[in-house]
Design a protein around this motif. Structure first.
Motif, mmCIF file in Angstrom:
data_model
loop_
_atom_site.group_PDB
_atom_site.id
_atom_site.type_symbol
_atom_site.label_atom_id
_atom_site.label_comp_id
_atom_site.label_asym_id
_atom_site.label_seq_id
_atom_site.Cartn_x
_atom_site.Cartn_y
_atom_site.Cartn_z
ATOM 1 N N ARG A 179 -24.610 -41.676 67.751
ATOM 2 C CA ARG A 179 -23.857 -40.528 68.264
ATOM 3 C C ARG A 179 -24.357 -39.264 67.599
ATOM 4 N NH1 ARG A 179 -18.659 -40.746 70.758
ATOM 5 N NH2 ARG A 179 -18.288 -42.889 71.376
ATOM 6 N N ALA A 234 -16.414 -29.719 79.423
ATOM 7 C CA ALA A 234 -16.065 -31.020 78.832
ATOM 8 C C ALA A 234 -16.731 -32.142 79.616
ATOM 9 C CB ALA A 234 -14.551 -31.203 78.805
ATOM 10 N N ALA A 235 -16.762 -32.008 80.944
ATOM 11 C CA ALA A 235 -17.372 -33.046 81.781
ATOM 12 C C ALA A 235 -18.868 -33.164 81.486
ATOM 13 C CB ALA A 235 -17.153 -32.718 83.257
ATOM 14 N N SER A 286 -19.479 -34.685 78.086
ATOM 15 C CA SER A 286 -19.218 -36.119 78.133
ATOM 16 C C SER A 286 -20.384 -36.847 78.811
ATOM 17 C CB SER A 286 -17.916 -36.338 78.900
ATOM 18 O OG SER A 286 -17.511 -37.656 78.847
ATOM 19 N N LEU A 296 -23.249 -36.839 76.204
ATOM 20 C CA LEU A 296 -22.978 -37.712 75.066
ATOM 21 C C LEU A 296 -23.191 -39.177 75.438
ATOM 22 C CD1 LEU A 296 -21.655 -37.522 72.104
ATOM 23 C CD2 LEU A 296 -19.629 -38.432 73.226
ATOM 24 N N ASN A 297 -22.624 -39.579 76.570
ATOM 25 C CA ASN A 297 -22.716 -40.983 76.952
ATOM 26 C C ASN A 297 -24.110 -41.345 77.448
ATOM 27 O OD1 ASN A 297 -19.995 -42.173 76.493
ATOM 28 N ND2 ASN A 297 -19.407 -40.403 77.723
ATOM 29 N N TYR A 342 -21.866 -47.201 78.659
ATOM 30 C CA TYR A 342 -21.931 -45.756 78.424
ATOM 31 C C TYR A 342 -22.525 -45.037 79.635
ATOM 32 C CZ TYR A 342 -20.631 -47.258 73.819
ATOM 33 O OH TYR A 342 -19.939 -47.846 72.795
ATOM 34 N N MET A 368 -19.775 -44.446 81.992
ATOM 35 C CA MET A 368 -18.934 -43.339 81.538
ATOM 36 C C MET A 368 -19.614 -41.998 81.854
ATOM 37 S SD MET A 368 -17.349 -44.660 77.890
ATOM 38 C CE MET A 368 -16.548 -43.087 77.568
ATOM 39 N N ALA A 389 -18.089 -39.109 84.319
ATOM 40 C CA ALA A 389 -17.785 -37.791 83.753
ATOM 41 C C ALA A 389 -18.083 -36.665 84.740
ATOM 42 C CB ALA A 389 -18.570 -37.572 82.459
#
Lengths: 346, 346
Positions: free
Chosen positions: A190, A216-217, A220, A223-224, A314, A317, A321
């Motif tokens: 991460r 935020a979307a 996300s 990140l994933n 992930y 996800m 997102a």
């Protein structure tokens, strides 16, 4: 810890006439091509310095054929949010500089000889130069961010720089420890990988002033995608599901890196197998045939299959997102990119 | 946010002669029974106070049939690490007190009328009493931890108390926001649910002085079990994969709680469906038939199936985390508990 997308392998294995396939990066490359040319020009112009060693060291790595997925993601998420300004080019270049700086530093920390099939910069100019040119690039990255003038983007990228460093330090502390848990390993990736993907994707909507939910979307998504990307890379380093020996196969093994396939194999293994991992990775005693033995143990415990299965979690996800964005070619391209990253291991 | 294992439902659906099945909690219950009797006696003795309202309020909730999975996990992980002392009983009681305190406080925050099929304590004694008795139980929990005398166990549980509170505050800030991302939601449940599971499991090996790797393994087991547990609970609240109407079905919906099935449905949905979620959960305008409509939208987007699939990912991580422990009946019981928690939704 640097990660290079094996585009060529994928193209070769897919062959022509595979347009219906959704696991491809070409759509993203195509949609960001014009802006990426400007990013590449910016990168070249910002490595200039009267201290000639700086452009030499920087360009050795920068021109070595990394595929620049991270800056592409900054351009793509800005476009996804209908950004109309000019700041995305400098932010994308900043993201690539941050990435390059960590590669230079990583090679020193890991004492790596090679990077992207070439001698590592440190082998040609020494560790000191690699560390300092990395610092220079980080400084240039911050200068470009400041020029863009978005305090929020600055906050996101400077936070990422700190988190990445934190992830690297965490990796030092779990290094060669075969008893590392999956959660500890996830915390490492991460930090060292996914955070920059997340920041690269978040600054796009931020400069587009697209609102909190969109930022935020995209964060996300990044990140994933970053976690999935690194897990697939981990599996590929042992040959993927086929456990074949490829170009970079075995690098992690030779460097004694603890990655998820090892974490799973160690936990699922017998005492004899655990002794094998301790000897090879913890103590660094690697003999002829040990890499093949490592692959064989991994097959026995489905460690590579399950690393890929974890990556798929992930990946799902990441795609969910982006759900709030209306359908568009760019959204489609970003989704295909996720599938492409995962499909590399098959 | 409290979570009650629906043991009865499971037993009923499994029927007799299912000993070969591995998704069961009975093995764990059996192996911890003797110690749990001491924990239960400790719990009763520590709710005593000259202020009679305290034992009244505390025992109203404590005797309401929660299954005490968390303290059982503390006893089980201590036993897994061959603990021979007496401290596990007080630590297990502390864990249950911490859990009870958060339930009392949650009911105030959520303005809930019911808890475990009975009137919530706040409906009988008022919000003030619920808040203060929660604080009393938290104080008693810390007193018991101090008596055990393990500074590391104290550190783990007091950190958990802070993280849980942080998770609850985070939940306030995402409350009724239908645009919450999956990552934000995961951060909430890591705090409000999984952290106490993690701490409950970590203090076992810690007081057994079983070493860092074992403590990290048990913590990882608890954390991932906790996440899986909460996700399954979220799915069950909409009837699980069968989308049937059960005893507690629809509580989250009526309270406007944003859980993963909603996050996924909202992101995957049409504009009309998103308007539905905004009206019902964000604005709290719920009409006859809306719960059935919510379930129908979830079915359309496989939101419950995928919530369960996501839970299975964490369940797998929980089981892999225990890999380093040699085979034993307790290890087997802990693995069966993971499968049990996930199988509740089927």
């Amino acid at each position: 810890m640097g990660v290079v997308v094996a585009f060529e392998d994928k193209e070769a294995s897919q062959g022509p006439g595979q347009d219906a396939g959704k696991a491809r990066i070409e759509t993203l490359v195509g949609l960001t091509r014009a802006d990426m040319e400007r990013v590449n020009a910016m990168i070249l112009s910002r490595t200039g310095s009267d201290v000639t060693m700086i452009p030499e060291v920087a360009n050795h790595l920068i021109s070595s054929g990394g595929k620049r997925l991270r800056p592409m993601l900054t351009l793509a998420t800005a476009a996804l949010c209908d950004y109309r300004g000019e700041g995305h080019v400098k932010l994308a270049a900043s993201v690539e500089f941050m990435h390059t700086a960590t590669l230079l530093h990583d090679d020193v920390v890991d004492q790596s000889d090679m990077r992207r099939g070439k001698l590592a910069a440190r082998m040609l100019w020494g560790n000191e130069a690699s560390v300092l040119v990395g610092d220079f690039l980080l400084g240039q990255a911050f200068k470009m961010m400041v020029e863009v003038g978005s305090l929020r983007a600055l906050d996101i990228l400077s936070t990422a720089a700190a988190v990445i460093a934190e992830g690297e330090v965490l990796q030092l502390s779990v290094a060669k420890n075969t008893e590392t848990t999956e959660d500890e390993y996830l915390a490492v990736i991460r930090g060292k990988t996914a955070e920059l993907f997340a920041a690269a994707c978040e600054v796009g909507p931020v400069i587009a002033e697209a609102g909190k939910a969109n930022a935020a979307a995209c964060r996300s998504y990044g990140l994933n995608l970053g976690i999935a990307f690194q897990l697939i890379d981990d599996a590929l380093d042992y040959g993927g599901v086929a456990s074949k020996l490829g170009k970079n196969t075995g690098d992690d093994f030779r460097e004694g890196k603890i990655t998820l396939p090892v974490v799973l194999s160690f936990r699922r293994g017998t005492d004899t197998e655990r002794a094998f991992w301790r000897r090879t990775l913890q103590n660094g005693e690697i003999n002829e045939g040990d890499l093949e033995e490592a692959q064989s143990i991994m097959r026995r415990h489905r460690a590579l299959d399950d690393t890929i299965e974890r990556a798929e979690h992930y990946a799902k996800m990441a795609k969910d997102a982006l759900g709030l964005f209306p359908a568009s070619p760019m959204k489609q391209a970003l989704n295909e990119t996720v599938d492409f990253c995962v499909s590399r291991a098959h």
